[in-house]
Design a protein around this motif. Structure first.
Motif, short mmCIF file in Angstrom:
data_model
loop_
_atom_site.label_atom_id
_atom_site.label_comp_id
_atom_site.label_asym_id
_atom_site.label_seq_id
_atom_site.Cartn_x
_atom_site.Cartn_y
_atom_site.Cartn_z
N SER A 529 0.49 -1.04 0.12
CA SER A 529 0.23 0.21 0.36
C SER A 529 1.05 1.16 -0.09
CB SER A 529 -0.70 0.07 1.36
OG SER A 529 -0.73 0.33 2.45
N ASN A 530 2.31 1.15 0.53
CA ASN A 530 3.10 2.81 0.48
C ASN A 530 4.22 2.13 -0.69
OD1 ASN A 530 4.44 4.99 0.74
ND2 ASN A 530 5.26 3.88 2.13
N ASP A 531 3.97 2.07 -2.20
CA ASP A 531 4.40 2.00 -3.47
C ASP A 531 4.65 3.36 -3.82
OD1 ASP A 531 5.27 -0.65 -3.97
OD2 ASP A 531 3.00 -1.11 -4.46
N ASN A 532 4.45 5.00 -3.00
CA ASN A 532 4.83 5.66 -3.19
C ASN A 532 6.26 6.31 -3.40
OD1 ASN A 532 1.91 7.51 -3.62
ND2 ASN A 532 1.54 5.83 -2.10
N CYS A 533 6.45 5.90 -2.35
CA CYS A 533 7.80 5.63 -1.56
C CYS A 533 9.04 5.23 -3.24
CB CYS A 533 8.31 5.51 -0.74
SG CYS A 533 10.26 5.59 -0.06
N LYS A 534 8.95 4.00 -3.17
CA LYS A 534 9.45 3.48 -4.23
C LYS A 534 9.34 4.34 -5.83
CE LYS A 534 9.93 -0.99 -2.53
NZ LYS A 534 9.98 -2.38 -2.52
N CYS A 535 8.45 4.29 -6.27
CA CYS A 535 7.89 5.31 -6.94
C CYS A 535 8.71 6.64 -7.56
CB CYS A 535 6.86 5.66 -7.15
SG CYS A 535 6.00 6.51 -8.68
N ASP A 536 8.53 7.20 -6.37
CA ASP A 536 9.51 8.50 -5.91
C ASP A 536 11.03 8.43 -6.12
OD1 ASP A 536 6.97 9.46 -5.59
OD2 ASP A 536 7.14 10.53 -3.78
N LEU A 537 11.49 7.72 -5.42
CA LEU A 537 12.65 7.40 -5.19
C LEU A 537 12.95 6.81 -6.88
CD1 LEU A 537 14.71 5.64 -2.40
CD2 LEU A 537 14.84 5.32 -5.15
N LEU A 538 13.29 5.49 -7.80
CA LEU A 538 13.50 5.39 -8.37
C LEU A 538 13.09 6.49 -9.85
CD1 LEU A 538 12.02 1.14 -8.17
CD2 LEU A 538 14.66 2.85 -7.57
N THR A 539 12.16 7.29 -9.21
CA THR A 539 11.24 8.11 -10.76
C THR A 539 13.01 8.97 -10.49
OG1 THR A 539 9.20 7.38 -10.44
CG2 THR A 539 9.83 9.76 -11.77
N TYR A 540 12.86 9.41 -9.25
CA TYR A 540 14.17 10.34 -9.03
C TYR A 540 15.39 9.69 -9.97
CZ TYR A 540 17.77 13.52 -7.35
OH TYR A 540 18.48 13.96 -7.38
N ALA A 541 15.43 8.74 -9.66
CA ALA A 541 17.13 7.94 -9.91
C ALA A 541 17.42 7.88 -11.33
CB ALA A 541 17.18 6.78 -9.10
N VAL A 542 16.32 7.43 -12.05
CA VAL A 542 16.59 7.49 -13.55
C VAL A 542 15.87 8.60 -14.11
CG1 VAL A 542 14.78 6.51 -15.64
CG2 VAL A 542 14.81 5.12 -14.24
N ASP A 555 8.10 2.47 -12.95
CA ASP A 555 7.58 1.81 -13.73
C ASP A 555 6.41 0.48 -12.54
OD1 ASP A 555 8.14 3.85 -16.01
OD2 ASP A 555 8.81 2.29 -17.13
N SER A 556 6.77 -0.12 -12.47
CA SER A 556 6.06 -1.08 -12.26
C SER A 556 5.15 -0.48 -10.12
CB SER A 556 6.55 -2.58 -11.70
OG SER A 556 6.95 -2.87 -12.16
N SER A 557 5.97 0.46 -9.34
CA SER A 557 5.79 0.58 -8.44
C SER A 557 4.95 2.03 -8.55
CB SER A 557 7.24 0.94 -7.87
OG SER A 557 7.73 0.50 -7.39
N CYS A 558 5.18 3.33 -9.52
CA CYS A 558 4.16 3.74 -9.89
C CYS A 558 2.84 3.56 -10.48
CB CYS A 558 5.03 4.75 -10.74
SG CYS A 558 6.57 5.28 -10.75
N THR A 559 2.69 1.99 -10.77
CA THR A 559 1.35 2.14 -11.69
C THR A 559 0.92 1.55 -10.48
OG1 THR A 559 2.23 1.14 -13.82
CG2 THR A 559 0.88 0.22 -12.87
N ARG A 560 1.49 0.65 -9.82
CA ARG A 560 0.64 0.13 -8.83
C ARG A 560 0.02 1.33 -7.27
NH1 ARG A 560 5.48 -3.44 -8.44
NH2 ARG A 560 6.00 -2.15 -6.53
N THR A 561 0.73 2.55 -7.48
CA THR A 561 0.07 3.32 -6.90
C THR A 561 -1.37 3.98 -6.88
OG1 THR A 561 0.71 5.35 -7.97
CG2 THR A 561 2.43 4.57 -6.24
N LYS A 562 -1.28 3.68 -8.30
CA LYS A 562 -2.31 3.61 -8.49
C LYS A 562 -3.90 3.36 -7.99
CE LYS A 562 -0.13 6.60 -12.38
NZ LYS A 562 -0.01 6.34 -14.07
N THR A 563 -3.37 2.24 -7.75
CA THR A 563 -4.37 0.80 -7.86
C THR A 563 -5.28 1.85 -6.44
OG1 THR A 563 -2.90 -0.55 -8.20
CG2 THR A 563 -4.94 -1.46 -6.81
N PRO A 564 -6.63 0.92 -6.27
CA PRO A 564 -7.60 2.15 -5.01
C PRO A 564 -6.82 1.08 -3.68
CG PRO A 564 -8.45 1.19 -6.69
CD PRO A 564 -7.76 1.09 -7.31
#
Length: 890
Positions: A529-542, A555-564
């Protein structure tokens, strides 16, 4: 005193009437040579010892036992006469076109051999060599020559791989008497030809030919089975080399085992040239083969790492000779450790106990490999490796002989620390393990982190392959040193560690992982339920660091953040907002709040005291300041209020750490600061005037603009991490009146670039302000008063162009800012308040301050300034408030 020549030609004719010169017993030796020589003590074999001692060739020599009280010989200066064939024959049987005289180390050879002994093609001598060594036969050719005859034993030439010896024939009748007579030459007694036979006993204390070699005979006695070079390359068979077994009878040149057949040849070839006579009697002749060696596949000769024999530890006593005492100093230092010797083997340098290296060098330089010797040359002309070892030796001896000397400190100061600073990661690990105080975690962390970074930045595949052992949490790696063996939680120390490595080395691999992947694991919880952190970190790294996300984790982490998100199971279907609020109420003593109107009743939760909702009924604000809220900070419950925008729990009795808890990959509960990444709209947080402790993270929510954590008991501040989105949004930060103990360099690193107010007063911040400050174009107020700052002021005008208020007053009495007050403050167009009271400033108040029309408050009291106020300050008018105790107006 009878002294062996550095080497002598083999000439055993019974009718030979040649008289070898002898040292005069009344002559003196130059000051560069020690006038005290320790005798080499050879103990008889223990009864019952069945060791088979090797039989040495009839021409090999044993070092004579020398009395320390014997007078030293007179040594004349080196002759300046150049050795040229035109001077006449240099020995009987001289024929410079085909051979060279051994008496002058074949310097007279003028033949046309142009291939080295290892088969390499010789290159043409360079112009500077021709000029430096005139009359040496170097002009316009690539032939083997010996222009350095005074210390090199045979001709050599330049090859593509460096200097290499040549196999030039020795003139058959190279008699020492053929050397031109001159009063410049010392007289030397004939070299003894007694062979070292088994009946004479071992050639050194602790001798054990099966495992070690004696330094006194260049390890010629070694008969073990080591068959690799010091660099780990495989030796080839002796019958495939130029050192053929039939040419060295008795040298045991079997198979491909490391041996030293050349010791005897060197002793017999090198006669008493001037530079040899300058040596102390217990030093070996120049450039002889001092260690066992072998040949490699490429045909080149290389030393082996054969241990030198050590005097027995069981025989250590103050009554022993100097060599044994030096060896026993190492025995004593290494005793009780894994490096403790097996009684008779001197360690090879790579296996010496790190904090006992000085004791080893003190023995090895004088009595062991003698690799530190400059071979009679000035130290600046010696090989670089010898120069480094000599410097180590001299430093060690000075340290060990100092008053109240400590062996560990000597090794750390002379060897371990310098080699770490020179870029050796293994030495940085040694410094952490052996030189840092056992309780000094900062020292260990700093040293092992340096080792990790050196390994990551090293071009050597062998070193970079060890990066994980240097950087990871196993086997005492840097993560372990910095954060402890146990996982300290999510978003805390391990996050700091790997996030910085991800920033600096985004694509370096550690086996199957990378620093950025490790950062995402240690900075972000494994809770789906907390993929926001990984999404932010890895997106910044890329996007910013150039991280090559081969597994598409971003991409996988950011996609999961959109799941209810599913509500926590403990809510049993109750609205998630209500569930979170009720948990806060129960965890913080809600029944004792000063005002708890509506809480936990059937009333709409949006009507409960202190709660504000948006039109859809989502909680967007909690205002419960000064309401007797107690207990631990309700991090988990707050993190479920996804739409929260403002949080004010100031002036209450909350305690503990800010982090919540989550389950790690092993389903264990750990502290977790990444929970707040789910609060994507939270902009305003006020937790001031509580009793919160541990680490404060002022960027803990992605959209944070205002963060007030003042008047608590926080002891550390989480480093500013650029991957957090609030690094770009934070404008107001107040962590004053805490117990934050850190350096100015740490707290001033990566400060959010859009910050407007940065207040860190009344803490335990120490050290000097950075000479060059990061540019913060929006900073208006900076307060670091009541800390422990020291050093001089940097130029604020270039980095903080819109600064209005600066307060650096009242630094700790043991510290204090020094130097002059900078005139550059006058370059700040909006500057209104400057408080530098309670420091150690000297000099004058800059008169240019009178031109600062916006200045309203200037406090320079309790400094060491000139006791005058410049009249120019009168231009500031009645609105300016100037305080300068003990000052008077000019």
């Amino acid at each position: 005193m009878t002294t062996s020549p550095a080497a002598a030609s083999s000439h055993n004719d019974e009718n030979d009437a040649t008289e070898y010169p002898t040292f005069s017993p009344t002559s003196s030796m130059p000051s560069s040579v020690s006038n005290t020589v320790s005798p080499i003590v050879i103990s008889p074999l223990d009864e019952g010892d069945d060791t088979e001692w090797p039989t040495f060739s009839p021409t090999s020599s044993t070092s004579p036992t020398t009395s320390p009280t014997t007078s030293n010989p007179t040594i004349s200066p080196k002759p300046t006469t150049s050795l040229s064939p035109t001077l006449g024959p240099q020995c009987e049987g001289s024929n410079p076109k085909v051979c060279g005289c051994a008496s002058i180390n074949q310097a007279d050879y003028r033949g046309t051999i142009s291939t080295s002994a290892s088969g390499r093609e010789c290159l043409k001598w360079e112009d500077w060599q021709v000029e430096r060594f005139p009359d040496s036969g170097l002009e316009d050719n690539n032939y083997c020559r010996n222009p350095k005859y005074w210390y090199l034993p045979r001709p050599y030439c330049i090859t593509a791989d460096g200097d290499d010896e040549c196999d030039v024939p020795i003139c058959e009748d190279s008699l020492p008497s053929a050397y031109p007579s001159s009063s410049l030459h010392p007289t030397i007694s004939p070299k003894p030809t007694t062979s070292l036979s088994p009946t004479q006993g071992p050639p050194c204390e602790g001798s054990n030919p099966k495992v070690c070699g004696c330094h006194s005979v260049g390890q010629e006695d070694y008969r073990g089975s080591i068959s690799t070079t010091a660099r780990g390359e495989r030796c080839i068979r002796w019958d495939e080399t130029q050192d053929r077994p039939q040419d060295y009878p008795g040298a045991d040149l079997r198979d491909n085992y490391c041996r030293n057949p050349r010791w005897s040849r060197a002793q017999n070839r090198l006669v008493s040239s001037n530079i040899h006579a300058l040596r102390a009697p217990n030093l070996p002749p120049a450039h002889e083969q001092r260690r066992a060696y072998c040949y490699k596949e490429d045909g080149l000769r290389e030393d082996c790492d054969i241990p030198h024999c050590f005097p027995l530890a069981s025989k250590c006593s103050p009554l022993l000779d100097q060599e044994s005492q030096a060896a026993c100093a190492y025995h004593q230092c290494a005793a009780g450790s894994e490096y403790e010797l097996d009684d008779y083997i001197a360690p090879v340098r790579a296996k010496v106990k790190p904090d006992c290296q000085c004791e080893f060098e003190a023995w090895d330089c004088e009595y062991g490999s003698k690799e530190c010797a400059a071979d009679g040359l000035p130290i600046a002309m010696a090989p670089l490796e010898s120069q480094a070892l000599m410097q180590d030796y001299e430093c060690c001896v000075n340290k060990l002989n100092g008053i109240n000397s400590i062996a560990t400190e000597a090794s750390c100061d002379c060897i371990i620390k310098p080699e770490c600073e020179a870029g050796d990661p293994a030495k940085c690990v040694d410094f952490a393990d052996y030189c840092c105080d056992p309780n000094d975690q900062h020292c260990k962390c700093e040293s092992k982190t340096k080792a990790c970074r050196l390994a990551l930045d090293n071009d050597s595949k062998e070193i970079s392959a060890m990066a994980w052992s240097y950087c990871g949490s196993y086997d005492g790696g840097a993560q372990d040193a910095c954060c402890g063996e146990n996982d300290d939680g999510v978003g805390l120390c391990t996050c700091d560690y790997w996030e910085q490595l991800c920033t600096d080395f985004p694509n370096v691999e550690f086996g199957s992982t990378t620093a950025c992947s490790m950062a995402s694991t240690s900075c972000c919880s494994s809770d789906p339920s907390n993929d926001n952190c990984k999404c932010d970190l890895l997106t910044y790294a890329v996007q910013t660091l150039g991280y090559e996300d081969s597994k598409d984790d971003a991409d996988s982490s950011c996609t999961r953040t959109k799941t209810p998100k599913e509500p926590p199971h403990q809510c049993d279907g109750i609205d998630l907002q209500v569930c979170g609020l009720e948990s806060i109420y129960n965890e913080t003593g809600g029944e004792y709040w000063y005002n708890n109107t509506g809480w936990t009743t059937e009333q709409d939760h949006c009507s409960w005291f202190g709660i504000t909702c948006d039109e859809q009924g989502y909680v967007i604000e909690i205002y419960l300041s000064s309401n007797n809220i107690t207990g631990e900070f309700p991090a988990v419950s707050l993190s479920s209020l996804y739409n929260l925008q403002r949080l004010d729990l100031s002036n209450n009795e909350l305690h503990g750490i800010m982090a919540g808890t989550s389950r790690n990959s092993n389903l264990m509960r750990v502290n977790d600061t990444s929970l707040f990444f789910k609060l994507r709209d939270l902009t305003h947080v006020d937790l001031s005037k509580n009793n919160l402790s541990g680490e404060v993270d002022v960027l803990f929510a992605p959209a944070l603009e205002y963060a007030n954590f003042s008047h608590n008991n926080f002891s550390t501040i989480n480093s500013f991490k650029k991957f957090k989105r609030s690094h770009q949004t934070l404008a107001i930060c107040d962590v004053s009146n805490n117990l934050i103990n850190t350096s100015t360099s740490d707290i001033m690193m990566n400060v959010p670039p859009n910050i407007e107010e940065f207040i860190v007063s009344s803490n335990i911040i120490h050290g000097s302000l950075p000479t060059t400050l990061e540019v913060l174009p929006n900073l208006r107020r900076f307060n670091m008063s009541l800390n422990g700052l020291s050093g001089e002021l940097p130029d604020f005008s270039n980095s903080y162009p819109n600064l209005q208020v600066l307060d650096l007053s009242d630094q700790d009495s043991s510290a204090g800012l020094v130097g002059n007050i900078l005139e550059s403050f006058a370059n700040l167009p909006f500057f209104s308040t400057l408080n530098l009271a309670g420091n150690l400033f000297t000099g004058i108040i800059p008169p240019v301050f009178g031109n600062m029309g916006q200045l309203r408050a200037l406090d320079l009291s309790s400094n060491k300034l000139s006791q005058t106020i410049p009249k120019e300050l009168g231009k500031l008018g009645e609105f300016a408030h100037i305080i300068c105790a003990f000052c008077r107006v000019l």
